[in-house]
Design a protein around this motif. Structure first.
Motif, short mmCIF file in Angstrom:
data_model
loop_
_atom_site.label_atom_id
_atom_site.label_comp_id
_atom_site.label_asym_id
_atom_site.label_seq_id
_atom_site.Cartn_x
_atom_site.Cartn_y
_atom_site.Cartn_z
N SER A 65 9.46 -33.88 -9.14
CA SER A 65 9.12 -34.63 -7.93
C SER A 65 10.33 -34.84 -7.04
N GLY A 68 11.19 -31.70 -5.35
CA GLY A 68 10.25 -31.48 -4.26
C GLY A 68 10.65 -32.23 -3.01
N LYS A 124 3.93 -25.77 -2.02
CA LYS A 124 5.13 -25.49 -2.83
C LYS A 124 5.72 -24.13 -2.46
#
Length: 460
Positions: A65, A68, A124
């Protein structure tokens, strides 16, 4: 030869003309005046290098996370640069094919049977491709290229040292990574900070290639010794992962590196060595492998398990998953089910065999075909072909100039060959620790491409 390679890079197909008639292109650069007065953006390329270095520095130790979030910040920064620059696009054949693959993935999402899950994977993928776009731009400077690579090598050394420590002192095995019926059932497999030995092996392949190249690029005795130390500990840690796919990737990496190294030094060698050096080096590699197979029992057991077929539980698991994945491909052969592991996890249970649940296709080629169909696979293979051809073309140009930056191209091509070989039996691109390195290798090659609009300033 160089002229032929240049044609194979699709250089003549770069659509420069569309810029003059495209309303979209002409609408970019709308913040260019603001950029001219911005003190911060005078260091835009250095800021980009810092962002990339932060991502590479935190990747092995951070949650997905957080990575990201950093990738999202990189994407926002790239958009900011694009909107504030008069000439925002790098038009290279590699960029063209990357964009084409993104378009195919976007169409796959639109036609996906699980659109919400595929859209998550598309986000992504988009972040990874924007990372590539920024990296290929930032790494055009040899100073920034060397800096980013140095950061990665320092971090990979920390990862490798911890993996070696696990091998020496033992580590809890977080899953059943060995066949429970094998003689190696109780063997320790290093996984370091990445939590999985196969993932660690994939992460170390670019580190091994770049550390080997650093021996040639870095100047001075101590830097070369440090690069050799990095190569040794990274290679040792990869061995301790007991990853058969990683070992195969390492073999492919070393063979490709040796071939390209021979191409670089060939013309400076005496005629005898021009003919016999490469065969002798390959024979030397073969003798080392044969010696390891004969005298190192754990290595021999793991290698023989590759040929055990369904007699090895790991092999049997993959074979059953591949059979189910091929059924998925036959069901949607043109554009697949959409990108990402979430889409795969939604559709795979409809085709899986009992007791063989999986989070991926365990092969990057099957995974690419499942996600984007045969059209996406064709585009992906074309991207590989153009990237490798571009790398060899630029390598020959840099070799004529005796520019040591060419060794980074050798490392990038060799690392890609290693990851692609490992990828026959594993899907590790879902993890940002490896995906970012894959696109970094492509960016290193793309960064050496002489842009038409910046030809005079291109550093080669």
């Amino acid at each position: 030869m160089i002229a032929i390679l240049k044609q194979l890079t699709l250089d003549s197909l770069i659509p420069f003309g569309w810029r003059q008639s495209s309303y979209v292109y002409r609408s970019l650069g709308i913040f260019s005046r603001w950029r001219e007065t911005s003190t911060l953006l005078k260091f835009s390329e250095d800021i980009g290098a810092v962002l990339i270095s932060v991502l590479l520095g935190l990747a092995p130790f951070s949650a997905t996370s957080l990575l990201g979030v950093i990738l999202f910040c990189i994407a926002v920064y790239w958009v900011l640069l694009t909107l504030s620059e008069n000439n925002p696009f790098e038009s290279t054949p590699i960029h063209l094919l990357v964009f084409l693959y993104w378009c195919i993935a976007t169409l796959a999402v639109a036609l996906s049977p699980v659109k919400a899950a595929a859209f998550s994977g598309w986000i992504k993928l988009t972040l990874y491709l924007i990372f590539f776009a920024l990296a290929s731009r930032v790494l055009r400077s040899p100073r920034r290229r060397n800096g980013v690579i140095t950061v990665f090598l320092l971090v990979s050394a920390i990862v490798s040292v911890y993996g070696i420590r696990q091998q020496i002192f033992g580590a809890e095995q977080l899953a059943t990574w060995n066949d429970p019926t094998s003689e190696m059932a109780g063997d320790t497999r290093a996984y370091s900070y990445l939590g999985n030995p196969n993932l660690l092996a994939a992460y170390l392949l670019p580190a091994i290639a770049l550390s080997l190249a650093a021996i040639f690029v870095w100047q001075g005795l101590l830097p070369k010794i440090l690069a050799g130390l990095f190569f040794g500990i990274n290679s040792a840690c990869l061995y301790f992962t007991d990853s058969r796919g990683g070992w195969l990737g390492m073999m492919a990496l070393m063979v490709v590196f040796a071939i390209l190294l021979y191409v670089w030094f060939r013309h400076s060698l005496p005629s005898f060595w021009q003919t016999w050096l490469l065969p002798l080096v390959l024979v030397f590699f073969g003798i080392i492998l044969l010696g390891g197979f004969l005298f190192v029992e754990p290595l021999r057991i793991r290698i023989l398990s590759i040929f055990a077929g369904r007699g090895d539980s790991s092999n049997n698991f993959r074979l059953n998953v591949w059979e189910s994945v091929i059924k998925m491909i036959k069901a949607r052969p043109i554009l697949g089910i959409g990108p990402g592991n979430e889409a795969f996890n939604k559709v795979y249970p409809l085709y899986m065999k009992p007791r063989f649940s999986a989070l991926s296709a365990y092969s990057i080629y099957l995974e690419t075909t499942v996600e984007t169909g045969l059209i996406g696979l064709t585009c992906f293979l074309s991207l590989l072909g153009v990237t490798f051809t571009t790398g060899v073309w630029r390598l020959q140009g840099l070799q004529k100039q005796n520019n040591l930056q060419g060794f980074w191209i050798i490392a990038a091509i060799a690392a890609m060959a290693g990851i692609l070989t490992h990828g026959f039996v594993d899907t590790v691109w879902y993890r940002p620790q490896v995906s970012t390195l894959w696109w970094l290798m492509i960016a290193i090659i793309a960064s050496h491409y002489p842009l038409k609009s910046k030809q005079d300033n291109f550093l080669s």
